[in-house]
Design a protein around this motif. Structure first.
Motif, PDB file in Angstrom:
ATOM      1  N   ASP A 425      -6.769   6.824  -7.365  1.00 61.38           N
ATOM      2  CA  ASP A 425      -5.989   7.117  -6.157  1.00 61.38           C
ATOM      3  C   ASP A 425      -5.606   5.856  -5.387  1.00 61.38           C
ATOM      4  OD1 ASP A 425      -8.558   6.508  -5.466  1.00 61.38           O
ATOM      5  OD2 ASP A 425      -8.753   8.063  -3.934  1.00 61.38           O
ATOM      6  N   VAL A 426      -5.465   4.744  -6.087  1.00 51.81           N
ATOM      7  CA  VAL A 426      -5.172   3.470  -5.434  1.00 51.81           C
ATOM      8  C   VAL A 426      -3.836   3.490  -4.696  1.00 51.81           C
ATOM      9  CG1 VAL A 426      -4.115   2.527  -7.533  1.00 51.81           C
ATOM     10  CG2 VAL A 426      -4.997   0.968  -5.792  1.00 51.81           C
ATOM     11  N   ALA A 427      -2.855   4.225  -5.216  1.00 51.75           N
ATOM     12  CA  ALA A 427      -1.490   4.156  -4.678  1.00 51.75           C
ATOM     13  C   ALA A 427      -1.431   4.457  -3.185  1.00 51.75           C
ATOM     14  CB  ALA A 427      -0.573   5.103  -5.447  1.00 51.75           C
ATOM     15  N   SER A 428      -2.208   5.428  -2.739  1.00 46.53           N
ATOM     16  CA  SER A 428      -2.144   5.840  -1.335  1.00 46.53           C
ATOM     17  C   SER A 428      -2.789   4.832  -0.392  1.00 46.53           C
ATOM     18  CB  SER A 428      -2.820   7.202  -1.158  1.00 46.53           C
ATOM     19  OG  SER A 428      -4.190   7.128  -1.530  1.00 46.53           O
ATOM     20  N   ALA A 429      -3.554   3.882  -0.933  1.00 47.84           N
ATOM     21  CA  ALA A 429      -4.283   2.933  -0.084  1.00 47.84           C
ATOM     22  C   ALA A 429      -3.618   1.563   0.002  1.00 47.84           C
ATOM     23  CB  ALA A 429      -5.714   2.772  -0.607  1.00 47.84           C
ATOM     24  N   VAL A 430      -2.604   1.326  -0.811  1.00 45.01           N
ATOM     25  CA  VAL A 430      -1.946   0.013  -0.843  1.00 45.01           C
ATOM     26  C   VAL A 430      -1.076  -0.173   0.403  1.00 45.01           C
ATOM     27  CG1 VAL A 430      -0.254  -1.397  -2.087  1.00 45.01           C
ATOM     28  CG2 VAL A 430      -1.968  -0.086  -3.349  1.00 45.01           C
ATOM     29  N   THR A 431      -1.097  -1.374   0.955  1.00 44.19           N
ATOM     30  CA  THR A 431      -0.226  -1.695   2.089  1.00 44.19           C
ATOM     31  C   THR A 431       0.678  -2.869   1.729  1.00 44.19           C
ATOM     32  OG1 THR A 431      -1.903  -3.165   3.050  1.00 44.19           O
ATOM     33  CG2 THR A 431      -1.873  -0.881   3.812  1.00 44.19           C
ATOM     34  N   VAL A 432       1.887  -2.836   2.273  1.00 45.54           N
ATOM     35  CA  VAL A 432       2.850  -3.924   2.075  1.00 45.54           C
ATOM     36  C   VAL A 432       3.170  -4.494   3.450  1.00 45.54           C
ATOM     37  CG1 VAL A 432       5.062  -4.604   1.105  1.00 45.54           C
ATOM     38  CG2 VAL A 432       3.784  -2.717   0.070  1.00 45.54           C
ATOM     39  N   THR A 433       2.925  -5.768   3.630  1.00 49.41           N
ATOM     40  CA  THR A 433       3.054  -6.413   4.935  1.00 49.41           C
ATOM     41  C   THR A 433       4.356  -7.204   5.039  1.00 49.41           C
ATOM     42  OG1 THR A 433       0.649  -6.587   5.061  1.00 49.41           O
ATOM     43  CG2 THR A 433       1.912  -7.991   6.551  1.00 49.41           C
ATOM     44  N   ASN A 434       4.928  -7.174   6.248  1.00 48.89           N
ATOM     45  CA  ASN A 434       6.146  -7.922   6.595  1.00 48.89           C
ATOM     46  C   ASN A 434       7.415  -7.342   5.981  1.00 48.89           C
ATOM     47  OD1 ASN A 434       4.748  -9.739   8.211  1.00 48.89           O
ATOM     48  ND2 ASN A 434       4.385 -11.166   6.533  1.00 48.89           N
ATOM     49  N   LEU A 435       7.415  -6.056   5.697  1.00 51.49           N
ATOM     50  CA  LEU A 435       8.655  -5.424   5.246  1.00 51.49           C
ATOM     51  C   LEU A 435       9.647  -5.353   6.405  1.00 51.49           C
ATOM     52  CD1 LEU A 435       7.591  -2.390   3.008  1.00 51.49           C
ATOM     53  CD2 LEU A 435       8.810  -4.441   2.297  1.00 51.49           C
ATOM     54  N   PRO A 436      10.941  -5.489   6.132  1.00 50.30           N
ATOM     55  CA  PRO A 436      11.940  -5.340   7.192  1.00 50.30           C
ATOM     56  C   PRO A 436      11.870  -3.943   7.809  1.00 50.30           C
ATOM     57  CG  PRO A 436      12.907  -6.330   5.227  1.00 50.30           C
ATOM     58  CD  PRO A 436      11.550  -5.857   4.836  1.00 50.30           C
ATOM     59  N   THR A 437      12.124  -3.859   9.094  1.00 52.36           N
ATOM     60  CA  THR A 437      12.110  -2.569   9.786  1.00 52.36           C
ATOM     61  C   THR A 437      13.126  -1.621   9.158  1.00 52.36           C
ATOM     62  OG1 THR A 437      11.492  -3.674  11.840  1.00 52.36           O
ATOM     63  CG2 THR A 437      12.368  -1.447  12.025  1.00 52.36           C
ATOM     64  N   GLY A 438      12.659  -0.412   8.855  1.00 56.91           N
ATOM     65  CA  GLY A 438      13.516   0.584   8.218  1.00 56.91           C
ATOM     66  C   GLY A 438      13.213   0.797   6.753  1.00 56.91           C
ATOM     67  N   ILE A 439      12.434  -0.119   6.153  1.00 58.94           N
ATOM     68  CA  ILE A 439      12.069  -0.026   4.737  1.00 58.94           C
ATOM     69  C   ILE A 439      10.626   0.452   4.620  1.00 58.94           C
ATOM     70  CG2 ILE A 439      11.723  -1.320   2.596  1.00 58.94           C
ATOM     71  CD1 ILE A 439      14.616  -1.045   3.234  1.00 58.94           C
ATOM     72  N   GLN A 440      10.374   1.405   3.736  1.00 57.63           N
ATOM     73  CA  GLN A 440       9.030   1.913   3.478  1.00 57.63           C
ATOM     74  C   GLN A 440       8.700   1.775   1.990  1.00 57.63           C
ATOM     75  OE1 GLN A 440       6.836   2.954   5.772  1.00 57.63           O
ATOM     76  NE2 GLN A 440       8.332   2.532   7.385  1.00 57.63           N
ATOM     77  N   PRO A 441       7.439   1.426   1.662  1.00 53.43           N
ATOM     78  CA  PRO A 441       7.072   1.268   0.248  1.00 53.43           C
ATOM     79  C   PRO A 441       6.652   2.593  -0.386  1.00 53.43           C
ATOM     80  CG  PRO A 441       5.235   0.623   1.628  1.00 53.43           C
ATOM     81  CD  PRO A 441       6.352   1.007   2.567  1.00 53.43           C
ATOM     82  N   ILE A 442       6.923   2.731  -1.664  1.00 45.25           N
ATOM     83  CA  ILE A 442       6.440   3.849  -2.470  1.00 45.25           C
ATOM     84  C   ILE A 442       5.697   3.239  -3.660  1.00 45.25           C
ATOM     85  CG2 ILE A 442       7.058   5.825  -3.898  1.00 45.25           C
ATOM     86  CD1 ILE A 442       7.494   6.345  -0.989  1.00 45.25           C
ATOM     87  N   VAL A 443       4.373   3.455  -3.711  1.00 43.54           N
ATOM     88  CA  VAL A 443       3.534   2.800  -4.717  1.00 43.54           C
ATOM     89  C   VAL A 443       3.184   3.785  -5.828  1.00 43.54           C
ATOM     90  CG1 VAL A 443       1.397   1.520  -5.123  1.00 43.54           C
ATOM     91  CG2 VAL A 443       2.590   1.298  -2.928  1.00 43.54           C
TER      92      VAL A 443
END
Length: 637
Positions: A425-443
């Motif tokens: 279940d690693v995907a739900s715990a990953v964080t991506v830092t400094n993404l531009p506002t309006g962008i969300q990650p999908i792991v």
């Protein structure tokens, strides 16, 4: 040749340390021994507060659990601050600074210990009064070798008596003495029944695992307390029939009390539970640190067997994660009795008192690790840990904005893991830092060692100047087997492409299909009034401050000719504006779009005050202000 040289160097060093130990410091000059004792107490108190947080949650008191969590954080911060000793690249000067620091701070550390003890004792009384050390009489010798019959409350009058071995054993006075390596079977025969067992470590040191086998329809709990009041381990799962397992570090010449009870008041007059104690082992577990605080001259060998093939990092660090800096030496052998030297290390980095060894091991291989004090007159007081030398790296150094040029990202980033394995279940715990506002990650977890990171949404600001260079991905340590710290990837960039520009005085040809719209960026070279217009077809024209079209300034679908669009607006020099052109009535449109400066320019001073109005470089008006910012003169030419 290299191994022989290493062996020779190590043996020589060991002889020097053994035959010519550093002079033993006087107590008045070396407060580390006193602080080490306090560190052991502080660690136990910290663990006990964490246990009470769990108890408060089990009892449904979320407010109290949150309060305890804040207290733990506050105590931890104070403790870390008090232990923050100065450093020096020179070993002797470094140690002198440490000694002076703790000579000054030891009274404050002692006061912190006192505060924590008071809080712990208060929570014993509040949350678990039946186990409170304040209410327990002194331990006295009792005969616990005979099988006894437990008295059963009147509510269970259907059964005159229940065979409940080891009773009475509900407190420290009557606790039943048990040994490692044995199995014990007994009952919780009424709702408030509590069975307490006593384990005396003697000369043993290492890890001990206590396992509680629970009847399948019951929910029993277990608590291990180090005399007098430190909770060193507990098992309090909520699922009936679930086995409870507690592993804790055994200190020599110490008494531990193991209590079996039920938070949910479960019991059985017929079904027994089982309590088993493993042998005390000096084994290192992957990413399971061992806090070592032993008498002078005691240096146990810690056995480690690699569960998987990879590179492992063995290191020492402050006791309990906060303790006083301690000068260690780390030695590793292939066999017991210090045979087959693999490696040794004195300083993990230049100027560090702690030690670190990195070594490649195949699955199933066993090494033996020793932690020596650099000063042989001192006891070891440090934390020993082994973890996979885990790292993660991204594949793409730069991710480009999608060809739609709308702030979206169609590319995916790939993350590859070295020395470790992702949890399911690693995907739900990953964080991506400094993404531009309006962008969300999908792991997405692609495999045990690979992730892919996609991106949804649209960046609110996505001109070239809004590109970012320091995006990185963090995977929590709990989501990677065998590591002891969060894993952070190398940084990568997200690059945006400038929106197509509308130039002053230059007509831009535009072809619009039905239902589509065209967005162009317009950046005025001067401040003033501008006219923006089309010349053919039915169009709607709008000016926005942002690409996302959430802040509209003006719009028009009628110009001088009804089928054209034209707006007149005052704009600021250097600011980006977004011109949006749409067809009316879902028709296809072919037109031109033009921006024309009307020649009126507004000039402001450093205070933001309007000082001139110009047209075609000719001054039309001037404004003068006093020192308070009041307009005192206006001249119209």
């Amino acid at each position: 040749m290299v191994n022989r040289l290493m062996s020779f160097t190590f043996v020589g060093m060991l002889i020097l340390l053994t035959c010519f130990p550093m002079a033993e410091a006087k107590t008045s000059q070396n407060p580390i021994a006193e602080v080490s004792q306090m560190d052991r107490e502080l660690l136990g108190l910290q663990q006990t507060l964490s246990f009470f947080q769990v108890v408060a949650e089990k009892k449904g008191d979320k407010k109290l659990a949150k309060k305890i969590e804040k207290q733990i954080s506050s105590f931890s911060q104070k403790n870390t601050k008090l232990h923050a000793a100065p450093k020096d690249s020179n070993r002797l000067k470094h140690q002198e600074k440490i000694n002076k620091h703790f000579e000054k701070q030891k009274s404050k550390i002692q006061e912190l210990q006192k505060q924590m003890e008071q809080q712990v004792n208060a929570y014993w009384e509040q949350l678990m009064p039946e186990l409170s050390p304040l209410k327990t009489p002194p331990i006295k010798q009792v005969n616990t070798t005979t099988l006894r019959t437990a008295a059963v409350p009147a509510a269970s009058a259907s059964v005159a008596s229940v065979v409940d071995p080891f009773e009475p054993n509900e407190d420290k006075t009557t606790s039943y003495s048990i040994s490692s390596g044995n199995l014990y079977s007994s009952k919780l025969s009424f709702a408030k029944d509590l069975d307490m067992y006593r384990f005396d470590s003697g000369t043993l040191a290492g890890d001990l695992t206590v396992t509680l086998g629970v009847p399948e329809d019951k929910n029993y709990d277990i608590l291990v307390v180090q005399e007098p009041n430190k909770a060193v381990g507990s098992g309090t799962s909520s699922e009936p029939g679930l086995k409870e397992t507690v592993t804790f570090s055994v200190q020599p010449n110490t008494t531990y009390y193991i209590s079996v009870f039920s938070f949910d008041r479960h019991y059985s007059e017929t079904a027994s539970y089982s309590l088993s104690l493993s042998k005390v082992k000096t084994e290192l577990g992957l990413a399971r640190p061992i806090d070592i605080s032993l008498p002078v001259g005691v240096v146990p060998a810690y056995r480690f067997t690699a569960p998987v093939t990879g590179t492992y990092r063995f290191n020492t660090s402050p006791y309990g994660g906060f303790g006083a800096p301690f000068d260690t030496m780390l030695l590793m052998f292939r066999e017991e009795q210090m045979k087959g030297l693999v490696d040794f290390n004195d300083e993990a980095t230049d100027g560090s008192l702690f030690s670190e060894i990195k070594v490649s091991m195949t699955a199933g291989a066993t090494h033996f690790v020793y932690v020596y004090p650099y000063n042989q007159s001192q006891p070891v007081h440090a934390r020993l840990n082994v973890a996979l030398d885990t790292s993660a790296a991204v594949v793409l150094p730069t991710i480009q904005e999608a060809t739609a040029n709308d702030g979206s990202i169609s590319s995916k980033q790939i993350v590859n893991l070295t020395n470790g394995m992702f949890s399911p279940d690693v995907a739900s715990a990953v964080t991506v830092t400094n993404l531009p506002t309006g962008i969300q990650p999908i792991v997405t977890r692609n495999s045990d060692t690979q992730l892919s990171v996609g991106f949804i949404g649209n960046a609110i600001a996505h001109e070239k100047k809004h590109s970012v260079q320091d995006v990185y991905i963090t995977i929590p340590k709990e989501q990677i087997s065998g590591t002891d710290s969060d894993v952070v990837t190398n940084a990568f960039a997200i690059s945006f492409t400038d929106t197509e520009s509308l130039l002053e005085t230059t007509a831009t040809e535009i072809q619009l299909q039905s239902g589509n719209k065209k967005i162009l960026k317009f950046t005025p070279s001067v401040s003033g009034s501008f006219e923006i217009f089309t010349n053919t077809s039915n169009t709607e024209l709008a000016i926005y401050e942002d690409y996302g079209q959430s802040r509209q300034l003006v719009s028009s679908d009628d110009g001088d000719t009804s089928s054209f669009s034209k707006v007149t607006i005052t704009l600021q020099e250097g600011q980006d504006y977004y011109v949006v052109l749409s067809p009316i009535n879902n028709t296809s449109v072919q037109t031109t779009l033009t921006a024309r400066y009307l020649g009126v320019e507004y000039v402001y001073n450093a205070k933001g005050q309007l000082v001139q109005i110009k047209q075609n470089d000719k001054i039309l008006s001037e404004f003068i202000y006093d020192g308070n910012g009041n307009l005192i003169k206006k001249t119209v030419y």
